[in-house]
Each structure stands twice: as structure tokens, then as C-alpha cells.
Design a protein around this motif. Sequence first.
Motif, mmCIF file in Angstrom:
data_model
loop_
_atom_site.group_PDB
_atom_site.id
_atom_site.type_symbol
_atom_site.label_atom_id
_atom_site.label_comp_id
_atom_site.label_asym_id
_atom_site.label_seq_id
_atom_site.Cartn_x
_atom_site.Cartn_y
_atom_site.Cartn_z
ATOM 1 N N GLU A 13 0.539 -1.360 -0.128
ATOM 2 C CA GLU A 13 -0.168 0.185 -0.094
ATOM 3 C C GLU A 13 1.006 1.530 0.170
ATOM 4 O OE1 GLU A 13 -3.134 -0.089 -0.740
ATOM 5 O OE2 GLU A 13 -3.748 -1.598 0.522
ATOM 6 N N PRO A 14 0.928 2.002 -0.511
ATOM 7 C CA PRO A 14 1.006 3.381 -0.548
ATOM 8 C C PRO A 14 0.887 4.008 0.479
ATOM 9 C CG PRO A 14 -0.660 3.650 -1.638
ATOM 10 C CD PRO A 14 -0.932 2.376 -1.691
ATOM 11 N N GLY A 15 1.836 5.479 1.240
ATOM 12 C CA GLY A 15 1.764 6.058 2.276
ATOM 13 C C GLY A 15 2.542 5.435 3.543
ATOM 14 N N THR A 16 2.583 5.783 4.792
ATOM 15 C CA THR A 16 2.922 5.789 5.861
ATOM 16 C C THR A 16 2.628 4.903 6.631
ATOM 17 O OG1 THR A 16 3.962 7.897 5.686
ATOM 18 C CG2 THR A 16 4.539 7.008 7.221
ATOM 19 N N TYR A 17 3.536 4.085 7.337
ATOM 20 C CA TYR A 17 3.163 3.024 8.048
ATOM 21 C C TYR A 17 4.124 2.342 9.010
ATOM 22 C CZ TYR A 17 0.033 2.280 4.123
ATOM 23 O OH TYR A 17 -1.129 2.624 3.154
ATOM 24 N N GLY A 18 3.911 1.276 9.505
ATOM 25 C CA GLY A 18 4.586 1.528 11.145
ATOM 26 C C GLY A 18 5.441 -0.305 11.341
ATOM 27 N N LEU A 19 6.553 -0.546 11.105
ATOM 28 C CA LEU A 19 6.977 -1.456 11.506
ATOM 29 C C LEU A 19 7.030 -1.842 13.369
ATOM 30 C CD1 LEU A 19 9.758 -2.613 9.115
ATOM 31 C CD2 LEU A 19 7.717 -3.460 9.218
ATOM 32 N N ARG A 20 6.187 -2.938 14.089
ATOM 33 C CA ARG A 20 6.884 -3.005 15.337
ATOM 34 C C ARG A 20 7.249 -4.506 15.959
ATOM 35 N NH1 ARG A 20 5.618 0.962 19.353
ATOM 36 N NH2 ARG A 20 3.429 1.219 18.082
ATOM 37 N N GLN A 63 -2.588 7.642 3.597
ATOM 38 C CA GLN A 63 -2.064 7.750 3.086
ATOM 39 C C GLN A 63 -2.199 9.178 2.476
ATOM 40 O OE1 GLN A 63 -3.514 4.792 -0.246
ATOM 41 N NE2 GLN A 63 -3.308 3.529 1.654
ATOM 42 N N GLU A 64 -2.949 10.249 2.600
ATOM 43 C CA GLU A 64 -3.281 11.932 2.265
ATOM 44 C C GLU A 64 -3.018 12.130 3.358
ATOM 45 O OE1 GLU A 64 -6.058 12.920 -0.875
ATOM 46 O OE2 GLU A 64 -6.665 10.731 -0.120
ATOM 47 N N PRO A 65 -2.111 11.791 4.600
ATOM 48 C CA PRO A 65 -2.276 12.568 6.082
ATOM 49 C C PRO A 65 -2.209 14.516 6.387
ATOM 50 C CG PRO A 65 -0.115 12.671 5.289
ATOM 51 C CD PRO A 65 -0.595 11.607 4.380
ATOM 52 N N GLU A 66 -1.704 14.750 4.795
ATOM 53 C CA GLU A 66 -2.619 16.061 5.569
ATOM 54 C C GLU A 66 -3.655 16.473 4.886
ATOM 55 O OE1 GLU A 66 -0.177 18.492 2.512
ATOM 56 O OE2 GLU A 66 2.338 17.722 3.590
ATOM 57 N N ARG A 67 -4.590 16.102 3.997
ATOM 58 C CA ARG A 67 -5.942 16.631 3.299
ATOM 59 C C ARG A 67 -6.788 16.230 4.870
ATOM 60 N NH1 ARG A 67 -9.261 13.480 -0.162
ATOM 61 N NH2 ARG A 67 -11.257 15.066 -0.531
ATOM 62 N N PHE A 68 -5.525 14.434 5.270
ATOM 63 C CA PHE A 68 -7.210 14.386 6.524
ATOM 64 C C PHE A 68 -6.429 14.980 7.680
ATOM 65 C CE2 PHE A 68 -7.148 11.231 10.544
ATOM 66 C CZ PHE A 68 -7.719 10.561 10.195
ATOM 67 N N ARG A 69 -5.217 16.247 8.061
ATOM 68 C CA ARG A 69 -5.969 16.443 9.071
ATOM 69 C C ARG A 69 -6.047 17.900 9.305
ATOM 70 N NH1 ARG A 69 0.743 15.612 11.906
ATOM 71 N NH2 ARG A 69 0.527 14.500 11.857
ATOM 72 N N ALA A 70 -6.542 17.896 7.954
ATOM 73 C CA ALA A 70 -7.002 19.799 7.363
ATOM 74 C C ALA A 70 -8.433 19.118 7.242
ATOM 75 C CB ALA A 70 -6.732 19.750 6.039
ATOM 76 N N ALA A 71 -9.044 17.996 7.226
ATOM 77 C CA ALA A 71 -10.248 17.875 6.632
ATOM 78 C C ALA A 71 -11.209 17.879 8.440
ATOM 79 C CB ALA A 71 -10.823 16.750 6.433
ATOM 80 N N ILE A 72 -10.668 17.211 9.546
ATOM 81 C CA ILE A 72 -10.600 17.220 10.667
ATOM 82 C C ILE A 72 -10.913 18.898 11.585
ATOM 83 C CG2 ILE A 72 -10.300 16.346 12.894
ATOM 84 C CD1 ILE A 72 -8.915 13.633 11.830
ATOM 85 N N ALA A 73 -9.294 19.103 10.521
ATOM 86 C CA ALA A 73 -8.733 20.643 11.929
ATOM 87 C C ALA A 73 -10.595 21.736 11.445
ATOM 88 C CB ALA A 73 -8.001 21.207 11.428
ATOM 89 N N GLY A 74 -10.620 21.780 10.098
ATOM 90 C CA GLY A 74 -11.330 22.405 9.808
ATOM 91 C C GLY A 74 -12.660 22.163 10.344
ATOM 92 N N PHE A 75 -12.754 21.094 10.302
ATOM 93 C CA PHE A 75 -14.695 21.029 10.956
ATOM 94 C C PHE A 75 -14.589 21.477 12.227
ATOM 95 C CE2 PHE A 75 -17.099 17.886 13.223
ATOM 96 C CZ PHE A 75 -18.271 17.782 13.234
ATOM 97 N N LEU A 76 -13.475 20.765 13.234
ATOM 98 C CA LEU A 76 -13.539 21.681 14.453
ATOM 99 C C LEU A 76 -13.733 23.113 14.815
ATOM 100 C CD1 LEU A 76 -11.279 19.790 16.013
ATOM 101 C CD2 LEU A 76 -13.509 18.897 16.413
ATOM 102 N N GLY A 77 -13.063 23.412 13.556
ATOM 103 C CA GLY A 77 -13.067 24.650 13.597
ATOM 104 C C GLY A 77 -14.415 26.098 13.065
ATOM 105 N N ARG A 78 -15.165 25.233 12.272
ATOM 106 C CA ARG A 78 -16.167 25.591 12.199
ATOM 107 C C ARG A 78 -17.442 25.124 12.797
ATOM 108 N NH1 ARG A 78 -14.661 23.369 7.149
ATOM 109 N NH2 ARG A 78 -15.929 21.100 7.604
ATOM 110 N N LEU A 79 -17.449 24.662 13.961
ATOM 111 C CA LEU A 79 -18.241 24.334 15.480
ATOM 112 C C LEU A 79 -18.595 25.027 16.059
ATOM 113 C CD1 LEU A 79 -16.929 20.644 16.361
ATOM 114 C CD2 LEU A 79 -18.878 20.866 15.127
#
Length: 378
Positions: free
Chosen positions: A60-67, A359-375
Motif C-alpha cells: 500500500e502507498p503511504g506511511t506505516y509502521g513496523l513493530r 495515505q493522505e495525511p495532510e488532507r486528512f488533518r485539514a478536513a478534521i481541523a476545518g470541521f472543528l474550526g467551523r463548530l
Amino acid sequence: MVRAVLIGLGLAAAAVAVVHTAVAGYVARRLVAPRAPKVFAPVTIVGDTVSVPTTVESLEPGTYGLRLDDGTHVMVGEVVRRDGDRVVRSVLARPDDLRDGVSIAAWTTQNIDAPEDVGPTRHVSVPLRRGGTADAWEIGDPAAADGRWTIHVHGLRSSRHGALRSAPATTDSGWMSLVVSYAGDDECAPADSLPSSLGTREWRDVDDAIAYAIGRGAREIVLVAWSMGGTIAMLAVERSTHRAAVTGLVLIAPALDWTRVVENAVTRARLPRSIASSSMRVLRSRIGARALGLIESVDARALTWVGEGRPGPRLPTLIVHARTDPVVPFSGSVAYVARHPDAELVAFDATGHCNEANQEPERFRAAIAGFLGRLPGR
């Protein structure tokens, strides 16, 4: 002769019915069973790359982890190249004392090592009405948050680390983040690793987390819920005595219609569609629940908020969901938004289930931040 044929047909039909019931029971068991142990395999770390076994997940594309088997976390980035039955990916973060060479590790979508990587953290215990406590992380500065809290709820067969991926967006927005555990999840001791009840039991622990946050000064609470956590959040908002404190919902790939989820799983397994309804009958029967080890039966068909029978909460709601999610159908989120004018859907092109933040961390964070800012706030 006719009688013999009829008897033969009857025996064949009975055999088919037995097989059908057995398969339905297996599907029901797979649906609610505790998570299987993580699969550890050899990986080879060389400088800023790591070679891992080729799987659907590791491609999968994106950023993940190895434990690693000693608990060490290594953050991995994009695919560098394929190498036979191995895939080589970039290493984005590794402990200073980790040496090059072969290690034993499990692949994980959990790409944040610890809550301290998100912000100032307190390791806390949430008192539970059923007795005992649930571990949680409290991230952020309560004084600066001014009563604004988010509670992060992970999904089925997961843990707090899975839900930690949404905490950077809420913490950076100035809200407190409480990342919680609940009954039967991946953090329970083996003796407590009960089958999931698809949220019908787990929501009480999240309600206790809401009470904990209120006790810590929360005036506005947004539930940030992943996958089955969406079911838990909806039940908590419906039934909690503290529901007035919940002012919004952020739902990531949410399970808002379990009939769709089960039918999708059956279809992907190339089983007859009738297996889906039969497996749900097993879950809601007392005998089936007892056989599965459930504390109480579960009516999965009733766990839907996309039809006419069970309206969702009238709360500002953000849904983040990938169009091609293989586990929780995107169509459920579309149907929910169509019926709820307070809800908005941000569609992603991420592959896999709950990989939007990977896979789209910046867009993901922006969507949540924008939503909280509009409350509207209180």
C-alpha cells in the motif's frame, strides 16, 4: 422408487442446510472473534530502507509502521522497489540504537509510535461502571483547550494506537485528545479478550470516558471514531446520560450499517448472499451468542443509521471515507449523509480500510481541523 428419490432429496437438502448453518456460524465467529496474534516475520533494515515480505498491506502507498518483537517502533514510508517476494520501503524514523540487519517485526498501520509524539501526554485510567478502569491517553494542555475535548475511539480488533492517528489533527487545533480503550479490545489481558459485541456493549466504556472528560472540565466533546468505533459513537450519543455534552462527530470509515458490512464480507469471500442473513441470525439468537462466547446476543441488523427506522443524531458530523474501502462500504456513508443535513462527507481515494490518514495525511488533518474550526462553540 419415487419415495427413495424423495428421501434422497430430503437428505441432500438437510445436508445442505447443515453446511449452510455451519458456514454462517463460521462467518459470525470471524466477525466478532478477538484479533489473532500479530504476524511477525524477518525484516532487513539497511540505512534508510527496510525489506519486508510482500503482502497486500506492505504494498500500500503511504506511511506505516513496523513493530519489532521487543516493542520498538520503526516508521516506514513509500515503496522504493520490489525485490522478488520482498518489498523495499523507505525508513522515515528509527530509534538511534537500532542497528542494521535482520529483525523480527509485524507490519502495522499504526504509524505513530507513542502519544508523546503528538503532544504532552498523561497516562490515565478511566473508571468504568462495570468495575475496574480502562487505560487512556490524555494529550494536550487542558488550560489552553478551554473545555474543548475530543475522544478518539478505535475500531474492531484494534487498539488505542490505531486511533492515535487522528490525535495530531485535534491536538494541533487546540483541543484536548483523550484516546481510549474499551471492553474486549486489543489491549485486554487474554482472560478478558471477549468477542466483540459490535458496539452494543463497548459503548458503555466510551460513555464512561465522556463522564471522565466532563469531570476534567470538558464543556464541548467531539467523538472521533474509527470503523466500528462509529457504531460505538452512535450508540453513545443515543443512550448516554451525558449526550448533551457531545457537540459533534468525526467518523472515519464508519460502520453505520452492519448489514452492508456483513453482506460485503460475504460477497468478497464469494459465499452465497444468504450466508450474511444467516450469520446475523446466529448473532442475535441466544444459542448462537452462547456458542460464540458473547455476554449478550447482538442484533446486527438493527445497527443501522442509514434507513428510515433509526435516525442519526442531529449533530454536526464529518465523515472521512475512502471510496474503495474493502471492509466498510463507502455506500453506507453516502446514504447517511443523504439523510442527515448536518453531516458532510469527505471522500478519499485511499486504498485499504482506514488508511486515509496513512495515505493522505495532510488532507486528512485539514478536513478534521476545518470541521472543528467551523463548530459554533459554547
